[in-house]
Design an enzyme around this catalytic site. Sequence first.
Site, short mmCIF file in Angstrom:
data_model
loop_
_atom_site.label_atom_id
_atom_site.label_comp_id
_atom_site.label_asym_id
_atom_site.label_seq_id
_atom_site.Cartn_x
_atom_site.Cartn_y
_atom_site.Cartn_z
N VAL A 54 1.53 -15.41 1.13
CA VAL A 54 2.58 -15.03 0.18
C VAL A 54 3.36 -13.80 0.68
CG1 VAL A 54 3.06 -14.33 -2.21
CG2 VAL A 54 1.28 -16.02 -1.75
N GLY A 55 2.63 -12.82 1.23
CA GLY A 55 3.29 -11.60 1.71
C GLY A 55 4.26 -11.90 2.85
N CYS B 251 -3.73 7.52 -0.33
CA CYS B 251 -2.95 7.67 0.90
C CYS B 251 -2.58 9.13 1.15
CB CYS B 251 -1.72 6.78 0.89
SG CYS B 251 -0.81 6.87 -0.64
N LYS C 290 3.96 -9.19 -5.26
CA LYS C 290 2.71 -9.75 -4.72
C LYS C 290 1.67 -8.64 -4.69
CE LYS C 290 0.41 -9.89 -1.08
NZ LYS C 290 -0.95 -9.82 -1.61
N GLY D 149 -1.97 -11.81 1.88
CA GLY D 149 -0.83 -11.24 2.60
C GLY D 149 -0.26 -12.18 3.64
N GLU E 142 -6.97 7.61 9.74
CA GLU E 142 -7.13 7.55 8.29
C GLU E 142 -8.47 6.86 8.01
OE1 GLU E 142 -4.71 4.79 5.95
OE2 GLU E 142 -4.23 6.45 4.63
N GLU F 11 5.56 2.62 2.27
CA GLU F 11 4.65 3.73 1.98
C GLU F 11 3.36 3.38 2.70
OE1 GLU F 11 5.53 6.35 0.34
OE2 GLU F 11 7.36 5.62 -0.63
N GLY G 1 -1.68 -13.65 -4.27
CA GLY G 1 -2.03 -14.43 -3.08
C GLY G 1 -2.41 -13.53 -1.93
P1 NAD Z 1 -3.12 -3.92 3.68
O1 NAD Z 1 -1.97 -3.30 4.36
O2 NAD Z 1 -3.89 -4.95 4.41
O3 NAD Z 1 -2.61 -4.62 2.32
C1 NAD Z 1 -1.58 -4.09 1.49
C2 NAD Z 1 -0.76 -5.26 0.96
O4 NAD Z 1 -0.14 -5.93 2.06
C3 NAD Z 1 -1.62 -6.32 0.25
O5 NAD Z 1 -0.91 -6.84 -0.84
C4 NAD Z 1 -1.79 -7.37 1.33
O6 NAD Z 1 -2.05 -8.65 0.82
C5 NAD Z 1 -0.45 -7.30 2.04
N1 NAD Z 1 -0.47 -7.81 3.41
C6 NAD Z 1 -1.47 -7.74 4.31
N2 NAD Z 1 -1.10 -8.33 5.47
C7 NAD Z 1 0.17 -8.78 5.30
C8 NAD Z 1 1.09 -9.47 6.12
N3 NAD Z 1 0.79 -9.84 7.36
N4 NAD Z 1 2.31 -9.76 5.61
C9 NAD Z 1 2.64 -9.40 4.37
N5 NAD Z 1 1.80 -8.77 3.53
C10 NAD Z 1 0.58 -8.45 3.99
O7 NAD Z 1 -4.02 -2.81 3.15
P2 NAD Z 1 -5.43 -3.00 2.45
O8 NAD Z 1 -6.21 -4.16 2.97
O9 NAD Z 1 -5.14 -2.99 1.01
O10 NAD Z 1 -6.13 -1.71 2.98
C11 NAD Z 1 -6.35 -1.56 4.36
C12 NAD Z 1 -6.02 -0.19 4.80
O11 NAD Z 1 -4.68 0.16 4.42
C13 NAD Z 1 -6.87 0.85 4.16
O12 NAD Z 1 -8.08 0.99 4.80
C14 NAD Z 1 -5.99 2.07 4.27
O13 NAD Z 1 -6.14 2.67 5.53
C15 NAD Z 1 -4.61 1.52 4.14
N6 NAD Z 1 -4.06 1.70 2.80
C16 NAD Z 1 -3.05 2.59 2.62
C17 NAD Z 1 -2.48 2.76 1.37
C18 NAD Z 1 -1.36 3.70 1.12
O14 NAD Z 1 -0.96 3.88 -0.03
N7 NAD Z 1 -0.80 4.33 2.12
C19 NAD Z 1 -2.96 2.02 0.31
C20 NAD Z 1 -3.99 1.10 0.51
C21 NAD Z 1 -4.50 0.94 1.77
#
Ligand code: NAD
Length: 473
Positions: free
Chosen positions: A206-207, A279, A170, A203, A379, A245, A201
């Site tokens: 689908v997540g 990250c 996903k 999060g 962060e 991660e 999709g």
């Molecule tokens: P996020 O954690 O919201 O999303 C990452 C993934 O998780 C996406 O595919 C998203 O659809 C999914 N997701 C979100 N909520 C979920 C849930 N409740 N259940 C299952 N899956 C879910 O991160 P983002 O919106 O991409 O970015 C937000 C913040 O995350 C950034 O501002 C940053 O601080 C951090 N970030 C960290 C990394 C890293 O590699 N450590 C990478 C991207 C973002």
Amino acid sequence: MKSYAELYINGQWVAPKGGETIEVINPSTEEVIGSVPAGTVEDLNDAVIAARNAFKSWANTPAEERASYIKKLAATLAENREEIGKTIAMEVGMPVQLSTMIQAGMPTAVMGSYAKIATDFEYEESSGNSLVIREPIGVCGFITPWNYPLHQIVGKVAPALAAGCTMVVKPSKEAPLNAFLLADAVDSIGLPAGVFNLVSGVGSVVGEALSSHPEVDMISFTGSTGAGIRVAELAAQSVKRVTQELGGKSANILLDDADFSTAVPAGINGCFINSGQTCSAVTRMLVPASKQAEVIAIAKSFVANIKLGGALEEGSQLGPLVSASQKRKVTACIEKGIAEGATLVVGGPETPEGLNRGYFVKPTIFADVKPDMTIAKEEIFGPVLCIIPYETEEQAIQIANDSIYGLSGAVSSANIERAKKVARQLRTGQVAINGGRFNIMAPFGGYKQSGNGREFGKWGLEEFLETKSLNLP
Ligand code: NAD
């Protein structure tokens, strides 16, 4: 730019069960450049069932044969390097030359590395009267973010294929197009049906369905700490293995004998790459208090020459942030830094001149940052560097470790043994010494709230294996 109307399930492109779509926006121009389906719980269920049905046969496929599919996938990614680089430049905003090199080049190299790791790995060893065997864990769910989107997907897909696992991916809703290019590649090499499935999709739909699905044995998640915790909570109901991660707030310690003329520009690049949306970005530069003025002078002249611009614009070195909400968040952090009394060296919260379209933020550096300020703790995920002065080496190590995160870090010194001694005391999964480069054969992952588990190299493969003891007479 291509739009996709179908999902990749059980070796076929299939119509999604719901009618909703996700628009993909180019952060350099704010224009819609494509769309993908917003998958439903039913779509996800179909994908998990396909992965479950494919598991036995793929797990029993000899490692050499699995490696030959991986090799073909790496070759296909290499052929499509330009298209992948441009697609991710347009989804994420990273300048296209960098994107082609990093966002396309790195996953291609990682994919290729697992052809060898799959066959070199020792899947069996003896311990006393037992034969200890390593077997693929089963059906895996991969939830990935937008910042290095294909790298983060391949960092899971390649070792899972090598181990003999089947999977459902996903991707993020901000940058999903590259995942469809990967599915195209999977389709073109004839990977057995159901081994790789793609359901785009949101999060929360689908997540969450993937994280809680009883037929999924393992979840590998990359993204924010908050979403990572939610995923782990859902996965715990069926005792899945979870690797995460998550975020970071990595420290870059410049020891007093470091070569500041190279370490300061390298440190700024290590913070600003991908507009700070990395990250492992080294966002806290720890410098001897007596050298702060020198560091500031070098930093000022270096940043003055950084060219901001759209990802496809000739010569641009720093692109926009990925989205309007990310720009709002980063701008608020810069305002907070000013309000808390840090010294603004360059940049600031205003939109950079002439860049009103696109989600651009000025590259920003603060000095005199105190470890308890918000900008030193949270962060930011934008091009914002905090210079933190310290008095002694011990204090520098203490400040570096004073974080809920522990993903990465850096140490510079004229004496490499001294730098290594300091690096050993950092509670983080990686430390770059005197500009040591990222290595796709070395384990990557976090201590503390930066996550669990390791990706890349043989350590990445091990995450996808179960361990069984055959106790012999
Ligand atoms: P996020 O954690 O919201 O999303 C990452 C993934 O998780 C996406 O595919 C998203 O659809 C999914 N997701 C979100 N909520 C979920 C849930 N409740 N259940 C299952 N899956 C879910 O991160 P983002 O919106 O991409 O970015 C937000 C913040 O995350 C950034 O501002 C940053 O601080 C951090 N970030 C960290 C990394 C890293 O590699 N450590 C990478 C991207 C973002």
